[in-house]
Design a protein around this motif. Structure first.
Motif, PDB file in Angstrom:
ATOM      1  N   VAL A   1      -5.977   0.832 -22.888  1.00  0.00           N
ATOM      2  CA  VAL A   1      -5.074   1.823 -22.306  1.00  0.00           C
ATOM      3  C   VAL A   1      -4.586   2.710 -23.449  1.00  0.00           C
ATOM      4  N   LYS A   2      -5.064   3.951 -23.498  1.00  0.00           N
ATOM      5  CA  LYS A   2      -4.788   4.818 -24.635  1.00  0.00           C
ATOM      6  C   LYS A   2      -3.406   5.438 -24.584  1.00  0.00           C
ATOM      7  N   ASP A   3      -2.910   5.732 -23.392  1.00  0.00           N
ATOM      8  CA  ASP A   3      -1.607   6.366 -23.257  1.00  0.00           C
ATOM      9  C   ASP A   3      -0.558   5.302 -22.952  1.00  0.00           C
ATOM     10  N   PRO A   4       0.482   5.148 -23.786  1.00  0.00           N
ATOM     11  CA  PRO A   4       1.523   4.151 -23.501  1.00  0.00           C
ATOM     12  C   PRO A   4       2.178   4.352 -22.142  1.00  0.00           C
ATOM     13  N   LEU A   5       2.217   5.590 -21.660  1.00  0.00           N
ATOM     14  CA  LEU A   5       2.823   5.846 -20.365  1.00  0.00           C
ATOM     15  C   LEU A   5       2.027   5.201 -19.235  1.00  0.00           C
ATOM     16  N   ASP A   6       0.713   5.060 -19.419  1.00  0.00           N
ATOM     17  CA  ASP A   6      -0.112   4.401 -18.403  1.00  0.00           C
ATOM     18  C   ASP A   6       0.275   2.936 -18.240  1.00  0.00           C
ATOM     19  N   ILE A   7       0.709   2.304 -19.338  1.00  0.00           N
ATOM     20  CA  ILE A   7       1.147   0.908 -19.247  1.00  0.00           C
ATOM     21  C   ILE A   7       2.372   0.805 -18.351  1.00  0.00           C
ATOM     22  N   GLY A   8       3.257   1.799 -18.461  1.00  0.00           N
ATOM     23  CA  GLY A   8       4.426   1.818 -17.600  1.00  0.00           C
ATOM     24  C   GLY A   8       4.059   1.920 -16.134  1.00  0.00           C
ATOM     25  N   PHE A   9       3.057   2.741 -15.815  1.00  0.00           N
ATOM     26  CA  PHE A   9       2.607   2.856 -14.428  1.00  0.00           C
ATOM     27  C   PHE A   9       1.974   1.550 -13.943  1.00  0.00           C
TER      28      PHE A   9
ATOM     29  N   VAL B   1      11.889   8.972  -8.649  1.00  0.00           N
ATOM     30  CA  VAL B   1      12.867  10.053  -8.824  1.00  0.00           C
ATOM     31  C   VAL B   1      13.261  10.196 -10.296  1.00  0.00           C
ATOM     32  N   VAL B   2      13.493   9.067 -10.961  1.00  0.00           N
ATOM     33  CA  VAL B   2      13.857   9.105 -12.380  1.00  0.00           C
ATOM     34  C   VAL B   2      12.741   9.724 -13.211  1.00  0.00           C
ATOM     35  N   TYR B   3      11.504   9.328 -12.929  1.00  0.00           N
ATOM     36  CA  TYR B   3      10.373   9.876 -13.684  1.00  0.00           C
ATOM     37  C   TYR B   3      10.224  11.377 -13.448  1.00  0.00           C
TER      38      TYR B   3
ATOM     39  N   ALA C   1       5.091  -4.603 -10.426  1.00  0.00           N
ATOM     40  CA  ALA C   1       6.437  -4.947  -9.949  1.00  0.00           C
ATOM     41  C   ALA C   1       6.574  -4.693  -8.450  1.00  0.00           C
ATOM     42  N   SER C   2       6.020  -3.586  -7.981  1.00  0.00           N
ATOM     43  CA  SER C   2       6.071  -3.295  -6.547  1.00  0.00           C
ATOM     44  C   SER C   2       5.285  -4.334  -5.753  1.00  0.00           C
ATOM     45  N   GLY C   3       4.118  -4.725  -6.267  1.00  0.00           N
ATOM     46  CA  GLY C   3       3.330  -5.755  -5.600  1.00  0.00           C
ATOM     47  C   GLY C   3       4.022  -7.105  -5.583  1.00  0.00           C
ATOM     48  N   LEU C   4       4.700  -7.446  -6.677  1.00  0.00           N
ATOM     49  CA  LEU C   4       5.426  -8.715  -6.737  1.00  0.00           C
ATOM     50  C   LEU C   4       6.529  -8.783  -5.686  1.00  0.00           C
ATOM     51  N   THR C   5       7.318  -7.719  -5.597  1.00  0.00           N
ATOM     52  CA  THR C   5       8.431  -7.736  -4.644  1.00  0.00           C
ATOM     53  C   THR C   5       7.934  -7.701  -3.194  1.00  0.00           C
ATOM     54  N   CYS C   6       6.851  -6.964  -2.945  1.00  0.00           N
ATOM     55  CA  CYS C   6       6.286  -6.963  -1.587  1.00  0.00           C
ATOM     56  C   CYS C   6       5.716  -8.326  -1.236  1.00  0.00           C
ATOM     57  N   GLY C   7       5.018  -8.959  -2.172  1.00  0.00           N
ATOM     58  CA  GLY C   7       4.464 -10.282  -1.928  1.00  0.00           C
ATOM     59  C   GLY C   7       5.531 -11.324  -1.689  1.00  0.00           C
ATOM     60  N   ALA C   8       6.708 -11.126  -2.289  1.00  0.00           N
ATOM     61  CA  ALA C   8       7.822 -12.060  -2.086  1.00  0.00           C
ATOM     62  C   ALA C   8       8.583 -11.773  -0.801  1.00  0.00           C
ATOM     63  N   GLY C   9       8.186 -10.745  -0.065  1.00  0.00           N
ATOM     64  CA  GLY C   9       8.852 -10.415   1.185  1.00  0.00           C
ATOM     65  C   GLY C   9      10.074  -9.534   1.028  1.00  0.00           C
TER      66      GLY C   9
ATOM     67  N   ALA D   1       0.827  -1.207   0.000  1.00  0.00           N
ATOM     68  CA  ALA D   1       0.000   0.000   0.000  1.00  0.00           C
ATOM     69  C   ALA D   1       0.865   1.262   0.000  1.00  0.00           C
ATOM     70  N   LEU D   2       1.980   1.243   0.733  1.00  0.00           N
ATOM     71  CA  LEU D   2       2.885   2.392   0.759  1.00  0.00           C
ATOM     72  C   LEU D   2       3.486   2.642  -0.621  1.00  0.00           C
ATOM     73  N   CYS D   3       3.939   1.572  -1.263  1.00  0.00           N
ATOM     74  CA  CYS D   3       4.468   1.719  -2.626  1.00  0.00           C
ATOM     75  C   CYS D   3       3.388   2.211  -3.579  1.00  0.00           C
ATOM     76  N   GLY D   4       2.157   1.699  -3.413  1.00  0.00           N
ATOM     77  CA  GLY D   4       1.056   2.145  -4.263  1.00  0.00           C
ATOM     78  C   GLY D   4       0.740   3.616  -4.073  1.00  0.00           C
ATOM     79  N   VAL D   5       0.821   4.101  -2.836  1.00  0.00           N
ATOM     80  CA  VAL D   5       0.570   5.521  -2.571  1.00  0.00           C
ATOM     81  C   VAL D   5       1.640   6.389  -3.224  1.00  0.00           C
ATOM     82  N   ILE D   6       2.896   5.939  -3.193  1.00  0.00           N
ATOM     83  CA  ILE D   6       3.968   6.693  -3.865  1.00  0.00           C
ATOM     84  C   ILE D   6       3.698   6.788  -5.363  1.00  0.00           C
ATOM     85  N   ILE D   7       3.302   5.662  -5.950  1.00  0.00           N
ATOM     86  CA  ILE D   7       2.968   5.662  -7.384  1.00  0.00           C
ATOM     87  C   ILE D   7       1.778   6.575  -7.650  1.00  0.00           C
ATOM     88  N   TYR D   8       0.782   6.540  -6.776  1.00  0.00           N
ATOM     89  CA  TYR D   8      -0.399   7.393  -6.911  1.00  0.00           C
ATOM     90  C   TYR D   8      -0.011   8.869  -6.919  1.00  0.00           C
ATOM     91  N   LEU D   9       0.846   9.279  -5.988  1.00  0.00           N
ATOM     92  CA  LEU D   9       1.226  10.679  -5.878  1.00  0.00           C
ATOM     93  C   LEU D   9       2.037  11.135  -7.096  1.00  0.00           C
TER      94      LEU D   9
END
Length: 227
Positions: A102-110, A138-140, A116-124, A38-46
């Protein structure tokens, strides 16, 4: 041969022991995993909320980014608990069909970022998930500020025959791409694609001073409206 068969049956029985393996998923582990997701998701949301570069911002899609991060995390937790259950879940997910384009290719990246964030969190791997999410953000953001603010717009002009010469004179001093031109008995509708830097609409405003121009419309253009 009998010993080998016995070992296979024991291994199969162990893999089917869902209760024993799922017991390893304690409540604190589940809460920490989903809180990290959820924390990673909030960062992506912001990042998506404040640095979105597309044509139309969708808050529903942005909320989806948080949901998909959290949902992916508990799917991975379940899959990692039992291999037999993971095969069944993969089979169930394979029949799901998503019809929303998904009309904007950038949305696919998000979307991939959230998965990816969910996968790594689920793996511990909470540290990897958090650091990866922050570095991607930061890169974005750096790319967002370094990229020149230059957007494509559709300029739609409606004018009578008497304004044809003056309109062509103004267009000769602009860089544009013709999209369409509609001629009627009374007037002409011209649609062109132009580039605007830092919301400078002075080029489009000059057409308003031309006698015979009845309409000047400026629309942000992402390539999806017409060919």
């Amino acid at each position: 041969m009998q010993l080998l068969s016995s070992n296979i049956l024991e291994d199969l029985g162990a893999s089917l022991d869902l209760s024993g393996q799922l017991a390893n998923l304690s409540l604190p582990h589940i809460l920490v995993c989903m809180a990290a997701a959820a924390l990673c998701g909030v960062i992506i949301y912001l990042v998506y909320r404040f640095f979105y570069r597309g044509t139309v911002y969708s808050d529903n899609f942005n909320i989806l980014l948080i949901m998909i991060t959290v949902i992916t995390s508990f799917i991975i937790m379940t899959i990692s608990a039992n291999i037999v259950l993971s095969l069944g879940m993969v089979g169930a997910l394979s029949i799901v069909r998503f019809r929303s384009a998904v009309k904007d290719p950038l949305d696919i990246g998000f979307l991939f970022w959230g998965i990816a964030s969910g996968l790594t969190c689920g793996a511990g791997l909470y540290f990897v998930a958090f650091v990866g999410t922050v570095i991607t953000a930061v890169v974005y953001i750096i790319i967002h500020f370094c990229k020149k603010e230059k957007k494509s717009y559709l300029l739609i002009l409606r004018y009578s025959a008497e304004a044809e010469e003056q309109v062509n004179s103004l267009l000769s001093g602009m860089k544009y791409k013709l999209k369409s031109k509609t001629l009627t008995d009374s007037d002409t509708e011209l649609t062109i694609e132009i580039k605007i830097v830092k919301n400078d609409t002075s080029d489009a405003s000059r057409f308003r001073t031309v006698q015979g121009v009845t309409g000047v419309t400026l629309l942000e253009y992402s390539g999806e409206y017409m060919n």
